[in-house]
Design a protein around this motif. Sequence first.
Motif, PDB file in Angstrom:
ATOM      1  N   MET A  71       0.851  -1.190   0.000  1.00 40.24           N
ATOM      2  CA  MET A  71       0.000   0.000   0.000  1.00 40.24           C
ATOM      3  C   MET A  71       0.887   1.241   0.000  1.00 40.24           C
ATOM      4  N   HIS A  72       0.486   2.223  -0.815  1.00 43.08           N
ATOM      5  CA  HIS A  72       1.269   3.443  -0.911  1.00 43.08           C
ATOM      6  C   HIS A  72       1.046   4.345   0.296  1.00 43.08           C
ATOM      7  N   THR A  73       2.013   5.234   0.524  1.00 45.87           N
ATOM      8  CA  THR A  73       1.933   6.180   1.634  1.00 45.87           C
ATOM      9  C   THR A  73       0.795   7.167   1.403  1.00 45.87           C
ATOM     10  N   SER A  74       0.071   7.512   2.467  1.00 47.14           N
ATOM     11  CA  SER A  74      -1.043   8.442   2.391  1.00 47.14           C
ATOM     12  C   SER A  74      -0.603   9.784   1.826  1.00 47.14           C
ATOM     13  N   PRO A  75      -1.392  10.378   0.893  1.00 44.57           N
ATOM     14  CA  PRO A  75      -1.056  11.716   0.382  1.00 44.57           C
ATOM     15  C   PRO A  75      -0.991  12.765   1.491  1.00 44.57           C
ATOM     16  N   ASP A  76      -1.827  12.612   2.537  1.00 47.38           N
ATOM     17  CA  ASP A  76      -1.778  13.561   3.647  1.00 47.38           C
ATOM     18  C   ASP A  76      -0.411  13.524   4.327  1.00 47.38           C
ATOM     19  N   LEU A  77       0.111  12.318   4.513  1.00 47.31           N
ATOM     20  CA  LEU A  77       1.411  12.181   5.149  1.00 47.31           C
ATOM     21  C   LEU A  77       2.512  12.727   4.251  1.00 47.31           C
ATOM     22  N   LEU A  78       2.402  12.488   2.941  1.00 47.80           N
ATOM     23  CA  LEU A  78       3.394  13.014   2.006  1.00 47.80           C
ATOM     24  C   LEU A  78       3.390  14.539   2.004  1.00 47.80           C
ATOM     25  N   ALA A  79       2.198  15.140   2.105  1.00 49.07           N
ATOM     26  CA  ALA A  79       2.111  16.602   2.151  1.00 49.07           C
ATOM     27  C   ALA A  79       2.823  17.152   3.373  1.00 49.07           C
ATOM     28  N   LEU A  80       2.646  16.478   4.527  1.00 53.55           N
ATOM     29  CA  LEU A  80       3.317  16.931   5.740  1.00 53.55           C
ATOM     30  C   LEU A  80       4.830  16.754   5.637  1.00 53.55           C
ATOM     31  N   LEU A  81       5.252  15.661   5.014  1.00 57.06           N
ATOM     32  CA  LEU A  81       6.687  15.465   4.802  1.00 57.06           C
ATOM     33  C   LEU A  81       7.255  16.564   3.906  1.00 57.06           C
ATOM     34  N   ALA A  82       6.470  16.983   2.910  1.00 59.13           N
ATOM     35  CA  ALA A  82       6.923  18.056   2.021  1.00 59.13           C
ATOM     36  C   ALA A  82       7.130  19.360   2.764  1.00 59.13           C
ATOM     37  N   LEU A  83       6.430  19.511   3.889  1.00 62.00           N
ATOM     38  CA  LEU A  83       6.581  20.711   4.716  1.00 62.00           C
ATOM     39  C   LEU A  83       7.731  20.600   5.696  1.00 62.00           C
ATOM     40  N   GLY A  84       8.386  19.420   5.722  1.00 60.19           N
ATOM     41  CA  GLY A  84       9.482  19.235   6.657  1.00 60.19           C
ATOM     42  C   GLY A  84       9.051  18.744   8.019  1.00 60.19           C
ATOM     43  N   GLU A  85       7.793  18.283   8.132  1.00 57.64           N
ATOM     44  CA  GLU A  85       7.307  17.800   9.421  1.00 57.64           C
ATOM     45  C   GLU A  85       7.830  16.388   9.697  1.00 57.64           C
ATOM     46  N   ASP A  86       8.210  16.138  10.929  1.00 55.51           N
ATOM     47  CA  ASP A  86       8.720  14.826  11.338  1.00 55.51           C
ATOM     48  C   ASP A  86       7.545  13.990  11.838  1.00 55.51           C
ATOM     49  N   VAL A  87       6.768  13.443  10.886  1.00 54.99           N
ATOM     50  CA  VAL A  87       5.534  12.756  11.248  1.00 54.99           C
ATOM     51  C   VAL A  87       5.507  11.302  10.773  1.00 54.99           C
ATOM     52  N   ALA A  88       6.513  10.875  10.032  1.00 54.67           N
ATOM     53  CA  ALA A  88       6.504   9.528   9.456  1.00 54.67           C
ATOM     54  C   ALA A  88       7.288   8.567  10.329  1.00 54.67           C
ATOM     55  N   ASP A  89       6.796   7.323  10.397  1.00 53.61           N
ATOM     56  CA  ASP A  89       7.559   6.308  11.117  1.00 53.61           C
ATOM     57  C   ASP A  89       8.570   5.666  10.159  1.00 53.61           C
TER      58      ASP A  89
END
Length: 248
Positions: A1-19
Amino acid sequence: MHTSPDLLALLALGEDVADDEDLVHVAGCPDCRAELAAFTAAAGSARRAGEATLVAPRPEVWQQISRELHLHEAVAASGPTAPPADPPGPAAQPGDDRPAERRRVRVAAFVLAAALALAVGVGLGTNLDRVGPGATREVATVSLNALPGWPGSSGQAVVEEDRDGNRTLVVTVTSPEPASGPREVWMSTPTAEPMIAMGYLQDGRGRFPIAPSVDLQQFRLVDVSQEPAGDQDFRHSGDSMVRGKLPV
């Protein structure tokens, strides 16, 4: 399963939200990497679409432009009344006092807008401001010439205007040197003070809205810089690839 677009958007902002599992997946999945790159490009372009962000240049940017325009010779010839060789203090210092949190909030809003645009088929990144064929006229165009250290690089900058008076800067750049980080487009005065950060190139191309407040009679220089990988500094890197002056 691909990574959620919401999570990718937060990563694009530099947020440390991914495991770790998400990070490993993104690193190995071409589709998710491409989507993350699109979100990152959308954030960079859209953040600049609503206003002209004035940035104080690094000293080496002024030095390069001064050499190109022979301004040091002009200073010596005109005596003490000539402008100083070094640029005056900046009109704005966006990175000095702006809290990191406020920057993230602004970019987050634009990324969400970009995601909505994608949902209705408008597109992300440089496609956000694309206009229909035949709906614009060319206001000015200039060849972008290589700076020392970037032999073989070249480009073109075109200012387009639609029927409503909205202006767009269209930039294309080619270089034999592979990109070591993002390549950023700037507009500036002949003294490089201040500079306007327009956005990042994607595959050597980009379309950037020009704010109505920008006077092309003043901001005539178009500059493309090589920025360092993972750049967090809003200022010009000092490593200009190509540059040209718009004939306006």
